[in-house]
Design a protein around this motif. Structure first.
Motif, PDB file in Angstrom:
ATOM      1  N   PRO A 102       0.809  -1.224   0.000  1.00 43.85           N
ATOM      2  CA  PRO A 102       0.000   0.000   0.000  1.00 43.85           C
ATOM      3  C   PRO A 102       0.844   1.277   0.000  1.00 43.85           C
ATOM      4  O   PRO A 102       0.441   2.266  -0.602  1.00 43.85           O
ATOM      5  CB  PRO A 102      -0.835  -0.121   1.280  1.00 43.85           C
ATOM      6  N   CYS A 103       1.997   1.255   0.625  1.00 39.97           N
ATOM      7  CA  CYS A 103       2.886   2.426   0.616  1.00 39.97           C
ATOM      8  C   CYS A 103       4.044   2.253  -0.359  1.00 39.97           C
ATOM      9  O   CYS A 103       4.367   3.156  -1.121  1.00 39.97           O
ATOM     10  CB  CYS A 103       3.448   2.688   2.010  1.00 39.97           C
ATOM     11  N   HIS A 104       4.700   1.098  -0.318  1.00 40.04           N
ATOM     12  CA  HIS A 104       5.920   0.880  -1.089  1.00 40.04           C
ATOM     13  C   HIS A 104       5.651   0.496  -2.545  1.00 40.04           C
ATOM     14  O   HIS A 104       6.587   0.478  -3.347  1.00 40.04           O
ATOM     15  CB  HIS A 104       6.788  -0.197  -0.427  1.00 40.04           C
ATOM     16  N   GLY A 105       4.424   0.181  -2.893  1.00 42.47           N
ATOM     17  CA  GLY A 105       4.104  -0.248  -4.253  1.00 42.47           C
ATOM     18  C   GLY A 105       4.439  -1.719  -4.443  1.00 42.47           C
ATOM     19  O   GLY A 105       5.248  -2.288  -3.722  1.00 42.47           O
ATOM     20  N   ARG A 106       3.835  -2.352  -5.438  1.00 40.94           N
ATOM     21  CA  ARG A 106       4.036  -3.787  -5.680  1.00 40.94           C
ATOM     22  C   ARG A 106       5.457  -4.104  -6.123  1.00 40.94           C
ATOM     23  O   ARG A 106       5.925  -5.218  -5.968  1.00 40.94           O
ATOM     24  CB  ARG A 106       3.047  -4.299  -6.737  1.00 40.94           C
ATOM     25  N   THR A 107       6.156  -3.113  -6.691  1.00 47.92           N
ATOM     26  CA  THR A 107       7.531  -3.346  -7.162  1.00 47.92           C
ATOM     27  C   THR A 107       8.581  -2.750  -6.230  1.00 47.92           C
ATOM     28  O   THR A 107       9.766  -2.822  -6.515  1.00 47.92           O
ATOM     29  CB  THR A 107       7.719  -2.757  -8.566  1.00 47.92           C
ATOM     30  N   GLY A 108       8.165  -2.138  -5.125  1.00 43.52           N
ATOM     31  CA  GLY A 108       9.107  -1.574  -4.171  1.00 43.52           C
ATOM     32  C   GLY A 108       9.647  -0.214  -4.571  1.00 43.52           C
ATOM     33  O   GLY A 108      10.648   0.240  -4.030  1.00 43.52           O
ATOM     34  N   ASP A 109       8.975   0.461  -5.493  1.00 44.23           N
ATOM     35  CA  ASP A 109       9.466   1.750  -5.981  1.00 44.23           C
ATOM     36  C   ASP A 109       9.000   2.933  -5.134  1.00 44.23           C
ATOM     37  O   ASP A 109       9.410   4.072  -5.374  1.00 44.23           O
ATOM     38  CB  ASP A 109       9.057   1.963  -7.433  1.00 44.23           C
ATOM     39  N   GLY A 110       8.137   2.686  -4.137  1.00 42.46           N
ATOM     40  CA  GLY A 110       7.681   3.752  -3.251  1.00 42.46           C
ATOM     41  C   GLY A 110       6.458   4.497  -3.747  1.00 42.46           C
ATOM     42  O   GLY A 110       6.135   5.565  -3.240  1.00 42.46           O
ATOM     43  N   HIS A 111       5.762   3.940  -4.736  1.00 41.55           N
ATOM     44  CA  HIS A 111       4.587   4.605  -5.294  1.00 41.55           C
ATOM     45  C   HIS A 111       3.340   3.749  -5.124  1.00 41.55           C
ATOM     46  O   HIS A 111       2.640   3.433  -6.082  1.00 41.55           O
ATOM     47  CB  HIS A 111       4.806   4.930  -6.780  1.00 41.55           C
ATOM     48  N   GLY A 112       3.050   3.396  -3.877  1.00 41.00           N
ATOM     49  CA  GLY A 112       1.870   2.586  -3.596  1.00 41.00           C
ATOM     50  C   GLY A 112       0.587   3.396  -3.649  1.00 41.00           C
ATOM     51  O   GLY A 112       0.590   4.615  -3.870  1.00 41.00           O
ATOM     52  N   MET A 113      -0.513   2.737  -3.434  1.00 40.80           N
ATOM     53  CA  MET A 113      -1.830   3.355  -3.521  1.00 40.80           C
ATOM     54  C   MET A 113      -1.980   4.471  -2.493  1.00 40.80           C
ATOM     55  O   MET A 113      -2.595   5.513  -2.776  1.00 40.80           O
ATOM     56  CB  MET A 113      -2.910   2.288  -3.320  1.00 40.80           C
ATOM     57  N   VAL A 114      -1.437   4.309  -1.309  1.00 40.89           N
ATOM     58  CA  VAL A 114      -1.542   5.328  -0.272  1.00 40.89           C
ATOM     59  C   VAL A 114      -0.793   6.592  -0.701  1.00 40.89           C
ATOM     60  O   VAL A 114      -1.261   7.710  -0.475  1.00 40.89           O
ATOM     61  CB  VAL A 114      -0.996   4.785   1.069  1.00 40.89           C
ATOM     62  N   VAL A 115       0.342   6.413  -1.348  1.00 40.77           N
ATOM     63  CA  VAL A 115       1.134   7.547  -1.831  1.00 40.77           C
ATOM     64  C   VAL A 115       0.367   8.277  -2.927  1.00 40.77           C
ATOM     65  O   VAL A 115       0.374   9.513  -2.987  1.00 40.77           O
ATOM     66  CB  VAL A 115       2.516   7.060  -2.330  1.00 40.77           C
ATOM     67  N   ARG A 116      -0.315   7.557  -3.776  1.00 46.71           N
ATOM     68  CA  ARG A 116      -1.110   8.181  -4.840  1.00 46.71           C
ATOM     69  C   ARG A 116      -2.260   9.012  -4.283  1.00 46.71           C
ATOM     70  O   ARG A 116      -2.795   9.876  -4.960  1.00 46.71           O
ATOM     71  CB  ARG A 116      -1.665   7.119  -5.779  1.00 46.71           C
ATOM     72  N   ARG A 117      -2.615   8.753  -3.030  1.00 47.49           N
ATOM     73  CA  ARG A 117      -3.696   9.497  -2.376  1.00 47.49           C
ATOM     74  C   ARG A 117      -3.155  10.653  -1.530  1.00 47.49           C
ATOM     75  O   ARG A 117      -3.904  11.267  -0.792  1.00 47.49           O
ATOM     76  CB  ARG A 117      -4.534   8.579  -1.490  1.00 47.49           C
ATOM     77  N   GLY A 118      -1.834  10.913  -1.603  1.00 49.80           N
ATOM     78  CA  GLY A 118      -1.292  12.084  -0.927  1.00 49.80           C
ATOM     79  C   GLY A 118      -0.350  11.836   0.224  1.00 49.80           C
ATOM     80  O   GLY A 118       0.211  12.771   0.780  1.00 49.80           O
ATOM     81  N   PHE A 119      -0.152  10.577   0.629  1.00 48.59           N
ATOM     82  CA  PHE A 119       0.772  10.288   1.726  1.00 48.59           C
ATOM     83  C   PHE A 119       2.204  10.449   1.216  1.00 48.59           C
ATOM     84  O   PHE A 119       2.483  10.147   0.062  1.00 48.59           O
ATOM     85  CB  PHE A 119       0.537   8.856   2.225  1.00 48.59           C
ATOM     86  N   PRO A 120       3.137  10.923   2.042  1.00 45.11           N
ATOM     87  CA  PRO A 120       4.521  11.080   1.587  1.00 45.11           C
ATOM     88  C   PRO A 120       5.110   9.743   1.143  1.00 45.11           C
ATOM     89  O   PRO A 120       4.922   8.725   1.810  1.00 45.11           O
ATOM     90  CB  PRO A 120       5.262  11.593   2.820  1.00 45.11           C
ATOM     91  N   PRO A 121       5.822   9.727   0.017  1.00 43.30           N
ATOM     92  CA  PRO A 121       6.354   8.455  -0.484  1.00 43.30           C
ATOM     93  C   PRO A 121       7.524   7.936   0.352  1.00 43.30           C
ATOM     94  O   PRO A 121       8.378   8.707   0.776  1.00 43.30           O
ATOM     95  CB  PRO A 121       6.819   8.800  -1.902  1.00 43.30           C
TER      96      PRO A 121
END
Length: 178
Positions: free
Chosen positions: A84-103
């Motif tokens: 949710p935070c780190h993204g499925r590939t570990g790049d730091g662009h998870g769904m929570v980050v897309r909603r405004g949380f700091p990456p």
């Protein structure tokens, strides 16, 4: 009633006192004249360990052999707790980050590729920065499985082409020639 029984019964009833229930005590955070700071509550002595604390030494590397089953378990746990935070590939662009949380930082940066396995285990256990600790939610074995999966993600982007099997190198060369 038999007079012979009356004396022992009276003696037994006289022994039933409320001393244990009526002993002096303090309510939490109540003032006290006993201590110089005026508080009845005391901070634990330095070095005090909670009763349920895990006192086993944490190894620097995974104590489990890296198997496909461990990697699959790590991927499953990663997808649940980390993606949710780190993204499925570990790049730091998870769904929570897309909603405004700091990456969070990407796992693919040099500093984290060079970090020891214990670093990831400790961060999962204790949290870091804005990351919440997951010690109560993720079992130690699953934490090591997640660490193994993070390493697989890192390796997937930074594997040396010379270490790949010949069939995969030929496929890469064919892709590059297009």
């Amino acid at each position: 009633m038999n007079p012979r029984l009356l004396l022992p019964v009276c003696l037994l009833l006289g022994a039933c006192k409320q001393d244990m229930a009526d002993q002096p005590r303090y309510d939490p955070l109540e003032n006290s004249r006993v201590f110089a700071d005026g508080m009845s509550a005391r901070t634990p002595v330095e070095g005090t360990v909670t009763r349920d604390a895990d006192l086993a030494a944490t190894p620097d590397k995974s104590p489990y052999p890296i198997t496909m089953a461990l990697l699959q378990r790590g991927q499953q746990r990663f997808d649940i707790f980390c993606s949710p935070c780190h993204g499925r590939t570990g790049d730091g662009h998870g769904m929570v980050v897309r909603r405004g949380f700091p990456p969070p930082p990407t796992y693919h940066q040099d500093a984290l590729r060079k970090a020891p396995d214990r670093h990831f285990y400790d961060v999962i256990t204790n949290g870091y920065g804005a990351m919440y600790p997951y010690a109560a939610r993720v079992e130690p074995r699953d934490r090591w499985a997640i660490v193994a999966y993070i390493r697989a993600l890192q390796y997937s982007r930074h594997a040396a082409a010379g270490r790949l099997p010949e069939s995969l190198r030929a496929k890469l060369d064919a892709e590059a020639a297009r």
